[in-house]
Design a protein around this motif. Structure first.
Motif, PDB file in Angstrom:
ATOM      1  N   THR A  48       0.606  -1.237  -0.025  1.00 56.91           N
ATOM      2  CA  THR A  48       0.391  -0.396   0.072  1.00 56.91           C
ATOM      3  C   THR A  48       0.721   1.235  -0.343  1.00 56.91           C
ATOM      4  O   THR A  48       1.734   1.383   1.102  1.00 56.91           O
ATOM      5  CB  THR A  48      -1.450   0.109   1.339  1.00 56.91           C
ATOM      6  OG1 THR A  48      -1.447  -1.079   1.226  1.00 56.91           O
ATOM      7  CG2 THR A  48      -1.944   1.303   1.386  1.00 56.91           C
ATOM      8  N   GLU A  60       0.362   5.580  -0.684  1.00 55.63           N
ATOM      9  CA  GLU A  60      -0.063   6.818  -0.850  1.00 55.63           C
ATOM     10  C   GLU A  60       0.647   7.558  -1.134  1.00 55.63           C
ATOM     11  O   GLU A  60       1.389   8.106  -1.158  1.00 55.63           O
ATOM     12  CB  GLU A  60      -0.033   7.203   0.758  1.00 55.63           C
ATOM     13  CG  GLU A  60      -1.704   8.519   1.384  1.00 55.63           C
ATOM     14  CD  GLU A  60      -1.431   8.995   2.524  1.00 55.63           C
ATOM     15  OE1 GLU A  60      -2.758  10.070   2.326  1.00 55.63           O
ATOM     16  OE2 GLU A  60      -1.483   8.611   3.305  1.00 55.63           O
ATOM     17  N   LYS A  66      -4.912  12.672  -6.169  1.00 52.69           N
ATOM     18  CA  LYS A  66      -4.188  11.602  -4.750  1.00 52.69           C
ATOM     19  C   LYS A  66      -5.685  10.629  -4.767  1.00 52.69           C
ATOM     20  O   LYS A  66      -6.515  10.437  -5.067  1.00 52.69           O
ATOM     21  CB  LYS A  66      -4.623  12.520  -3.357  1.00 52.69           C
ATOM     22  CG  LYS A  66      -3.869  14.313  -3.387  1.00 52.69           C
ATOM     23  CD  LYS A  66      -3.600  14.920  -2.467  1.00 52.69           C
ATOM     24  CE  LYS A  66      -4.262  13.935  -1.261  1.00 52.69           C
ATOM     25  NZ  LYS A  66      -4.069  14.890   0.035  1.00 52.69           N
ATOM     26  N   VAL A 111      -4.505   6.370  -2.297  1.00 52.90           N
ATOM     27  CA  VAL A 111      -3.769   5.175  -1.180  1.00 52.90           C
ATOM     28  C   VAL A 111      -3.603   4.111  -1.896  1.00 52.90           C
ATOM     29  O   VAL A 111      -5.436   3.441  -2.756  1.00 52.90           O
ATOM     30  CB  VAL A 111      -4.949   4.712  -0.305  1.00 52.90           C
ATOM     31  CG1 VAL A 111      -4.048   3.545   0.053  1.00 52.90           C
ATOM     32  CG2 VAL A 111      -4.899   6.260   0.674  1.00 52.90           C
ATOM     33  N   GLN A 133      -3.246   0.029  -3.749  1.00 50.89           N
ATOM     34  CA  GLN A 133      -2.706  -1.158  -2.890  1.00 50.89           C
ATOM     35  C   GLN A 133      -2.913  -2.188  -4.039  1.00 50.89           C
ATOM     36  O   GLN A 133      -4.075  -2.490  -5.105  1.00 50.89           O
ATOM     37  CB  GLN A 133      -4.164  -1.534  -1.601  1.00 50.89           C
ATOM     38  CG  GLN A 133      -3.898  -2.372  -0.856  1.00 50.89           C
ATOM     39  CD  GLN A 133      -4.394  -2.511   0.300  1.00 50.89           C
ATOM     40  OE1 GLN A 133      -5.672  -3.343  -0.286  1.00 50.89           O
ATOM     41  NE2 GLN A 133      -4.443  -1.997   1.155  1.00 50.89           N
ATOM     42  N   SER A 189      -7.631   3.481  -2.979  1.00 50.16           N
ATOM     43  CA  SER A 189      -8.363   4.108  -1.936  1.00 50.16           C
ATOM     44  C   SER A 189      -8.675   5.432  -2.211  1.00 50.16           C
ATOM     45  O   SER A 189      -7.550   5.942  -2.377  1.00 50.16           O
ATOM     46  CB  SER A 189      -8.538   4.291  -0.085  1.00 50.16           C
ATOM     47  OG  SER A 189      -8.442   4.530   0.665  1.00 50.16           O
ATOM     48  N   GLY A 199      -7.342   5.901   2.511  1.00 48.21           N
ATOM     49  CA  GLY A 199      -6.788   4.279   3.175  1.00 48.21           C
ATOM     50  C   GLY A 199      -8.108   3.970   4.277  1.00 48.21           C
ATOM     51  O   GLY A 199      -8.251   2.879   4.702  1.00 48.21           O
TER      52      GLY A 199
END
Length: 280
Positions: A93, A95, A164, A166, A168, A181, A185
């Motif tokens: 993961t 960001e 922007k 997140v 994974q 996400s 998250g």
């Protein structure tokens, strides 16, 4: 009464010594599974935790996170390699944020990519990029397999509004899931999935992507985490390779404990029977 107290004292002494053996043979796990986690916010960058991929001069620690900028378009992917081999189920993961730069004229997209490979014949990547002639950002879920020396690629693209996210990559059993996400998250949406049974994963990277040409990119990494059933430092055998040895240690420990319990029982019963023998 004194005999009973003496027996209890003996039992206590044996158990007190035995606790060190138990701690050695059966240490409590520190965590369920293994986890690697780093934050880059407020200028944090533990360089000892990573290996640099590409041109390290393009990487700068900042208050917002780790910024990877190739304003001149050198054509080189640049980022970080996490020096672990990954076994079993995992979650990788990161960001990320795309900073302002024009979309490329051609190629397969500039931005940021998460990559996981077995170093042999399987791999997958999740990318947040700007594609040529696309007004919005794009998610790319990519998977490849080498069959008879030939790369077989499969990629799915999804329009994505936010700069922007997140990102994974998650493996559960034999399935690789591509998840994103947009709320920091807290919740994830799955965009794609594919069969992915390769084990172990020997390459774990996140990097700014040049898109196959000399195109500039500018991305920021805010945090990275890798959790798995097992993480092993590259070049070292995984713990699960030593199951036979572990079983032997456990069997030995059980035997030692059994002997200790029997000894304690004998001491207690002999001490308890001692007054009767004296009275006789």
């Amino acid at each position: 009464m004194n005999t009973v107290l003496a027996s209890l004292h003996t039992v206590w002494n044996v158990c007190w010594r035995l606790r060190w053996l138990l701690a050695i043979l059966f240490p409590l796990p520190l965590t369920a599974g293994h986890e690697f986690r780093e934050s880059f916010v407020d200028g944090q960058f533990n360089q000892m935790a990573f290996a640099v991929v590409g041109n390290g001069e393009l990487i700068t620690a900042s208050v917002e996170g780790l910024r990877i900028t190739d304003a001149k378009g050198t054509g080189e992917n640049t980022g970080l390699l996490i020096p672990y081999e990954v076994y079993g189920d995992f979650q990788f993961t990161v960001e990320v944020r795309l900073n302002e730069l024009p979309a490329p004229d051609s190629g397969y997209g500039t931005g940021v990519a998460l990559l996981m490979e077995d170093g042999d014949s399987h791999g997958g990547s999740l990318q947040l990029v700007r594609l040529p002639s696309k007004p919005a950002h794009t998610l790319v879920a990519h998977h490849f397999e080498i069959v008879a020396g030939e790369h077989q690629h499969r990629a799915e693209t999804f329009a994505f509004i936010s700069e922007k996210a997140v990102l994974q990559l998650q493996r559960a059993g034999s399935e690789l899931r591509y998840r994103v996400s947009t709320d920091g998250g807290r919740t994830f949406k799955q965009y794609f999935q594919t069969a992915f049974v390769s084990d172990p994963i020997r390459v774990v990277q996140v990097y700014g992507q040049a898109g196959g040409g000399h195109y500039p990119f500018d991305v920021t990494l805010q945090s990275v985490s890798l959790t798995a059933d097992e993480l092993a430092r590259s070049g070292r055998p995984a713990k699960k390779a030593d199951r036979g040895q572990l079983s032997a240690v456990i069997a030995t420990g059980i035997g030692v404990i059994a002997v200790a319990i029997a000894s304690i029982w004998l001491v207690v019963t002999r001490r308890a029977g001692a007054p009767d023998a004296e009275q006789a």
